[in-house]
Design an enzyme around this catalytic site. Structure first.
Site, PDB file in Angstrom:
ATOM      1  N   GLU A 149       0.809  -1.213   0.000  1.00  0.00           N
ATOM      2  CA  GLU A 149       0.000   0.000   0.000  1.00  0.00           C
ATOM      3  C   GLU A 149       0.851   1.276   0.000  1.00  0.00           C
ATOM      4  O   GLU A 149       0.311   2.377  -0.114  1.00  0.00           O
ATOM      5  CB  GLU A 149      -0.946  -0.017   1.207  1.00  0.00           C
ATOM      6  CG  GLU A 149      -1.856  -1.243   1.203  1.00  0.00           C
ATOM      7  CD  GLU A 149      -2.840  -1.291   2.365  1.00  0.00           C
ATOM      8  OE1 GLU A 149      -2.853  -0.338   3.168  1.00  0.00           O
ATOM      9  OE2 GLU A 149      -3.595  -2.282   2.446  1.00  0.00           O
ATOM     10  N   HIS A 150       2.171   1.120   0.137  1.00  0.00           N
ATOM     11  CA  HIS A 150       3.107   2.253   0.123  1.00  0.00           C
ATOM     12  C   HIS A 150       4.297   1.853  -0.750  1.00  0.00           C
ATOM     13  O   HIS A 150       4.672   0.676  -0.806  1.00  0.00           O
ATOM     14  CB  HIS A 150       3.580   2.589   1.540  1.00  0.00           C
ATOM     15  CG  HIS A 150       2.468   2.715   2.526  1.00  0.00           C
ATOM     16  ND1 HIS A 150       1.644   3.815   2.588  1.00  0.00           N
ATOM     17  CD2 HIS A 150       2.022   1.856   3.486  1.00  0.00           C
ATOM     18  CE1 HIS A 150       0.748   3.644   3.552  1.00  0.00           C
ATOM     19  NE2 HIS A 150       0.959   2.456   4.104  1.00  0.00           N
TER      20      HIS A 150
END
Length: 299
Positions: A149-150
């Site tokens: 997610e990052h």
């Protein structure tokens, strides 16, 4: 045609229909991220659908108070005491319709964001294939889910690393299915859509995090979101989702299953996934039972 030939033909047709049915009605549940002492055996399993547990998470970070990226060398960060290799074998033996996958990435570890980081494409892929093959075989797993997610990498580098990893695991018959778990964030979508453009063929499901939308999402808004993601991930089996924690999206008590019924009537309901068993244990997995019963009705 003799009676025996007819008999065997009917058996083959039934088996083929059952396989298609089970593939079209998958229920998935993430498990183990919150160390809530939940076990596979706690979760109700409907025998008439394909059921996937997704262990959360394996992460290419060091363990300890100050985790650091390891360039594709993965470690187990789920509740391995309650979700051990022997327990994976046990739940699969008890329930032939169950498969178990691991999810890689996740949001954070020890309150530090899990940023996808590759020193180079070739080195990351080599390390990831080796370390994940070891974990998957140790735990008797069937699949992989991608949930970064990052990112400390461009969309193209992410796409090549993840795409080559999954392609290699499938070609080596280490896994039988794979999914991605994006959500509606600009940077997240740029990375996953780059992956989809180049490697859509190696993924079986899109576990889209519809619970990342705003709280108070209506049935109409949910259906609009779903159709938008069908367009983004063309040709993919996009699963709908809800969470049993405090996340947003369309909750079961606010019309989630109404939306599912509408999608089912349009033959668009490919499956449902839930975040997560750790949170659902407190309410006895009430919504999981309802979701599986709905899927068992078929399209």
């Amino acid at each position: 045609m003799s009676n025996w030939k007819l008999f065997f033909t009917l058996i083959i047709l039934h088996a083929h229909a059952t396989q298609i049915f089970s593939q079209a009605t998958v229920f998935s549940e993430y498990i183990g991220a919150n160390f809530a002492n939940v076990r596979f055996s706690d979760v109700p399993i409907n025998p008439n659908i394909q059921f996937h547990f997704i262990l959360s998470f394996a992460i290419d970070f060091t363990s300890g108070p100050s985790p650091k990226p390891t360039n594709g060398k993965f470690n187990v960060f789920w509740d391995s005491e309650n979700l051990s290799p022997s327990q994976v074998l046990s739940i699969k033996r008890q329930h032939p319709n169950v498969k178990v996958a691991l999810s890689i990435g996740g949001d954070s570890v020890n309150d530090k964001a899990v940023n996808f980081t590759a020193f180079s494409i070739d080195s990351w892929v080599s390390n990831a294939v080796s370390s994940l093959t070891s974990v998957i075989k140790q735990y008797h797993l069937d699949g992989i889910d991608i949930d970064y997610e990052h990112f400390h990498a461009t969309p193209n580098i992410f796409a090549e690393c993840i795409g080559r990893l999954v392609k290699s695991l499938k070609q080596n018959r280490v896994i039988s299915f794979a999914s991605i778990a994006p959500y509606d964030d600009g940077d997240v979508q740029r990375h996953y859509m780059a992956l989809w453009r180049s490697y859509a063929r190696v993924f079986d499901y899109v576990n889209f995090q519809f619970y990342a939308y705003d709280r108070g999402t209506t049935v109409g808004q949910f259906l609009s979101h779903f159709n938008a993601q069908l367009s983004n991930y063309q040709g993919g089996k996009v699963l709908v989702s809800f969470s049993t924690d405090s996340s947003g999206g369309l909750k079961p008590e606010n019309g989630f299953f109404t939306a599912c019924e509408r999608l089912r009537s349009q033959r668009k309901l490919n499956g449902i996934f839930v975040w997560s068993a750790d949170n659902s244990k407190a309410n006895g997995f009430r919504h999981e039972r309802e979701a599986q019963a709905l899927l068992a009705k078929g399209q």
